[in-house]
Design a protein around this motif. Sequence first.
Motif, PDB file in Angstrom:
ATOM      1  N   TYR A   1       0.949  -1.267  -0.114  1.00 20.67           N
ATOM      2  CA  TYR A   1       0.096  -0.002  -0.091  1.00 20.67           C
ATOM      3  C   TYR A   1       0.703   1.256  -0.021  1.00 20.67           C
ATOM      4  N   ASP A   2       2.001   1.174  -0.815  1.00 24.86           N
ATOM      5  CA  ASP A   2       2.793   2.407  -0.826  1.00 24.86           C
ATOM      6  C   ASP A   2       2.669   2.749  -2.329  1.00 24.86           C
ATOM      7  N   VAL A   3       2.431   4.188  -2.652  1.00 25.36           N
ATOM      8  CA  VAL A   3       2.087   4.528  -4.016  1.00 25.36           C
ATOM      9  C   VAL A   3       3.317   4.494  -4.734  1.00 25.36           C
ATOM     10  N   GLU A   4       4.584   5.187  -4.219  1.00 30.17           N
ATOM     11  CA  GLU A   4       5.673   4.926  -5.045  1.00 30.17           C
ATOM     12  C   GLU A   4       6.236   3.562  -5.365  1.00 30.17           C
ATOM     13  N   THR A   5       6.193   2.590  -4.561  1.00 28.86           N
ATOM     14  CA  THR A   5       6.497   1.353  -4.627  1.00 28.86           C
ATOM     15  C   THR A   5       5.634   0.794  -5.715  1.00 28.86           C
ATOM     16  N   ALA A   6       4.161   0.980  -5.822  1.00 23.68           N
ATOM     17  CA  ALA A   6       3.407   0.419  -6.744  1.00 23.68           C
ATOM     18  C   ALA A   6       3.739   1.019  -8.222  1.00 23.68           C
ATOM     19  N   VAL A   7       4.059   2.024  -8.241  1.00 25.27           N
ATOM     20  CA  VAL A   7       4.478   2.802  -9.583  1.00 25.27           C
ATOM     21  C   VAL A   7       5.479   2.156 -10.212  1.00 25.27           C
ATOM     22  N   VAL A   8       6.749   1.768  -9.395  1.00 24.98           N
ATOM     23  CA  VAL A   8       8.040   1.229  -9.833  1.00 24.98           C
ATOM     24  C   VAL A   8       7.469  -0.234 -10.336  1.00 24.98           C
ATOM     25  N   GLN A   9       6.940  -0.664  -9.555  1.00 29.69           N
ATOM     26  CA  GLN A   9       6.328  -2.130  -9.865  1.00 29.69           C
ATOM     27  C   GLN A   9       5.505  -2.395 -11.038  1.00 29.69           C
TER      28      GLN A   9
ATOM     29  N   LEU B   1      -4.988  -3.438  -6.027  1.00 26.80           N
ATOM     30  CA  LEU B   1      -5.832  -3.051  -4.931  1.00 26.80           C
ATOM     31  C   LEU B   1      -5.260  -1.861  -4.368  1.00 26.80           C
ATOM     32  N   GLY B   2      -6.304  -1.246  -4.101  1.00 28.45           N
ATOM     33  CA  GLY B   2      -6.090   0.387  -3.372  1.00 28.45           C
ATOM     34  C   GLY B   2      -6.265   1.424  -4.218  1.00 28.45           C
ATOM     35  N   SER B   3      -7.396   2.156  -3.521  1.00 28.78           N
ATOM     36  CA  SER B   3      -7.731   3.399  -4.233  1.00 28.78           C
ATOM     37  C   SER B   3      -6.708   4.486  -4.635  1.00 28.78           C
ATOM     38  N   THR B   4      -5.811   4.622  -3.790  1.00 33.04           N
ATOM     39  CA  THR B   4      -4.751   5.536  -3.963  1.00 33.04           C
ATOM     40  C   THR B   4      -3.750   4.995  -5.054  1.00 33.04           C
ATOM     41  N   ILE B   5      -3.550   3.817  -5.213  1.00 33.53           N
ATOM     42  CA  ILE B   5      -2.744   3.274  -5.969  1.00 33.53           C
ATOM     43  C   ILE B   5      -3.301   3.401  -7.398  1.00 33.53           C
ATOM     44  N   ILE B   6      -4.930   3.086  -7.676  1.00 31.00           N
ATOM     45  CA  ILE B   6      -5.364   2.996  -8.693  1.00 31.00           C
ATOM     46  C   ILE B   6      -5.093   4.528  -9.409  1.00 31.00           C
ATOM     47  N   ASN B   7      -5.593   5.447  -8.551  1.00 37.21           N
ATOM     48  CA  ASN B   7      -5.605   7.029  -9.012  1.00 37.21           C
ATOM     49  C   ASN B   7      -4.286   7.136  -9.480  1.00 37.21           C
ATOM     50  N   ALA B   8      -3.066   6.652  -8.881  1.00 35.89           N
ATOM     51  CA  ALA B   8      -1.699   7.124  -9.262  1.00 35.89           C
ATOM     52  C   ALA B   8      -1.337   6.316 -10.738  1.00 35.89           C
ATOM     53  N   LEU B   9      -2.095   5.274 -11.200  1.00 34.23           N
ATOM     54  CA  LEU B   9      -1.556   4.528 -12.015  1.00 34.23           C
ATOM     55  C   LEU B   9      -2.762   4.592 -13.360  1.00 34.23           C
ATOM     56  N   LEU B  10      -3.745   5.221 -13.087  1.00 25.04           N
ATOM     57  CA  LEU B  10      -4.936   5.387 -14.088  1.00 25.04           C
ATOM     58  C   LEU B  10      -4.366   5.645 -15.296  1.00 25.04           C
ATOM     59  N   ASP B  11      -3.722   6.986 -15.560  1.00 29.88           N
ATOM     60  CA  ASP B  11      -3.240   7.588 -16.452  1.00 29.88           C
ATOM     61  C   ASP B  11      -2.380   6.532 -17.619  1.00 29.88           C
ATOM     62  N   ARG B  12      -1.538   5.772 -16.746  1.00 23.42           N
ATOM     63  CA  ARG B  12      -0.722   4.876 -17.351  1.00 23.42           C
ATOM     64  C   ARG B  12      -1.425   3.761 -17.796  1.00 23.42           C
ATOM     65  N   ILE B  13      -2.288   3.320 -16.957  1.00 30.84           N
ATOM     66  CA  ILE B  13      -3.048   2.103 -17.526  1.00 30.84           C
ATOM     67  C   ILE B  13      -3.626   2.414 -18.805  1.00 30.84           C
ATOM     68  N   GLU B  14      -4.409   3.436 -19.029  1.00 40.55           N
ATOM     69  CA  GLU B  14      -5.194   3.768 -19.967  1.00 40.55           C
ATOM     70  C   GLU B  14      -4.351   3.780 -21.355  1.00 40.55           C
ATOM     71  N   ILE B  15      -2.920   4.623 -21.099  1.00 39.77           N
ATOM     72  CA  ILE B  15      -2.061   4.646 -22.358  1.00 39.77           C
ATOM     73  C   ILE B  15      -1.482   3.395 -22.655  1.00 39.77           C
ATOM     74  N   ASP B  16      -1.334   2.511 -21.976  1.00 37.38           N
ATOM     75  CA  ASP B  16      -0.734   1.156 -22.052  1.00 37.38           C
ATOM     76  C   ASP B  16      -1.799   0.183 -22.567  1.00 37.38           C
ATOM     77  N   ASP B  17      -3.104   0.483 -22.477  1.00 30.59           N
ATOM     78  CA  ASP B  17      -4.220  -0.510 -22.810  1.00 30.59           C
ATOM     79  C   ASP B  17      -4.353  -1.815 -22.028  1.00 30.59           C
ATOM     80  N   VAL B  18      -4.085  -1.701 -20.681  1.00 31.45           N
ATOM     81  CA  VAL B  18      -3.857  -2.870 -19.877  1.00 31.45           C
ATOM     82  C   VAL B  18      -5.354  -3.024 -19.278  1.00 31.45           C
ATOM     83  N   MET B  19      -5.909  -4.072 -19.502  1.00 26.27           N
ATOM     84  CA  MET B  19      -7.287  -4.134 -19.056  1.00 26.27           C
ATOM     85  C   MET B  19      -7.103  -4.795 -17.594  1.00 26.27           C
ATOM     86  N   THR B  20      -7.659  -3.826 -16.553  1.00 25.36           N
ATOM     87  CA  THR B  20      -7.398  -3.990 -15.341  1.00 25.36           C
ATOM     88  C   THR B  20      -8.523  -3.811 -14.425  1.00 25.36           C
TER      89      THR B  20
END
Length: 422
Positions: free
Chosen positions: A103-111, A126-145
Amino acid sequence: MTRKHRLRSTAVLTSVLACVLTGCGADAGTDANDGPVDAKGVKTGPGVTDTTISLGVLTDLSGPYGPLGRSVLQAEKLYVDQVNAKGGVCGRKLKLVVRDHGYDVETAVVQYREMEPKIAAMPGLLGSTIINALLDRIEIDDVMTTSLGYSSTLLGQPTLTTINATYDIDMINGFEYLADTQGLGPGDKVGYIYLDGDYGNNARRGAGFLAGERGITLVEKKVGPARKDLSEQVRELGQAGVKAVLISTSPAQTASAVGAAAAIGLDVPFLGSAVGYDPQLLKTPAAPALVQMLQLVAPTPAMTSDTPEVRKLVADYQRRYPGDPLDQGLETGHNTMAVAVQDLKAACAAKDLSRVGIIAAHRTQKAFDPGLGPVLDFSNPWRPSATQSYIVKPKKGVPGGLAGVKDAFKVPAVEEYLSTMI
């Protein structure tokens, strides 16, 4: 959702729907940019080889949601192993790529950056703050999540999906059930203790809508995640003359609130969000009060359900992980992976296992039954995949520490509410 996200989501969704309608991928190989095509004419993409399909799980195993993350992951592994034992999907075995972000945002972004090139989809974030941090990247990468959080603020994203009812829909269903069974009506006061964050605020939005529809006054108490003792909030609700209490907090906070109510003689029913309960609470001093006073609104049935699917999951899980606790996370993990496998099967049938092909396949699922809970419809990203809820209650000595009270149901106010969101 921001205007930027809405515009991007609309553009991506339009592209995905065009892919569905024209059968993109069926004639793959004509364009070098389409991606490699296997010997059977199936277009592939990142995370897909001739023998495996890799799926990402970015979760919390060591942080505040570690127990839940572990249950969900183990149920996912169990499902994947069962699918692989039957030959896998599209002639390939499934492989999970798991990372613990604690549940660490910086760790999740690197991972995520490390994981992304290796996976075809990510059925477990898992994790609302994690999702918010990665949402743009997930959209750009077309990763069904698949989000393992259920806030309706996540709707409208073609590359992000939620399974079952969202927090606000659950609370509308649950609140109306409470009002009907307790005879609550115009002028009555109902307390609401909720966690400040995506989960609590979203559940409160649903409760606020239903309160307005029924003419009920909500007496609200917002609390932070670090708040452990809720006796002050409960005492203030008692002084306000509430006839019932809604609660959308952490499990420990739920136990604190219900225990405090019992201690001061505030004999009113509590209705909580299912995510705010853990069967381990039945081993605490608050257990008698929880059993007596608390009911929960949940997106899936209690694990005491006599349906064949629930009985099989409990038996299989206990055989695979003897001694491990049973909780609702098992159903979450099962359903999450069942949806992902169905997506892959549909993508294979369309001869397109590229990321865009998997997204398109997911959005064609209009009536998928994962076996544990309502039938799911993923065709409209702006709506929850289900709008039905269950009522359950704490009970000692049963799988998952919950007993069923009311099977899946949906109140008319749900559609009225959804019409305000579009």
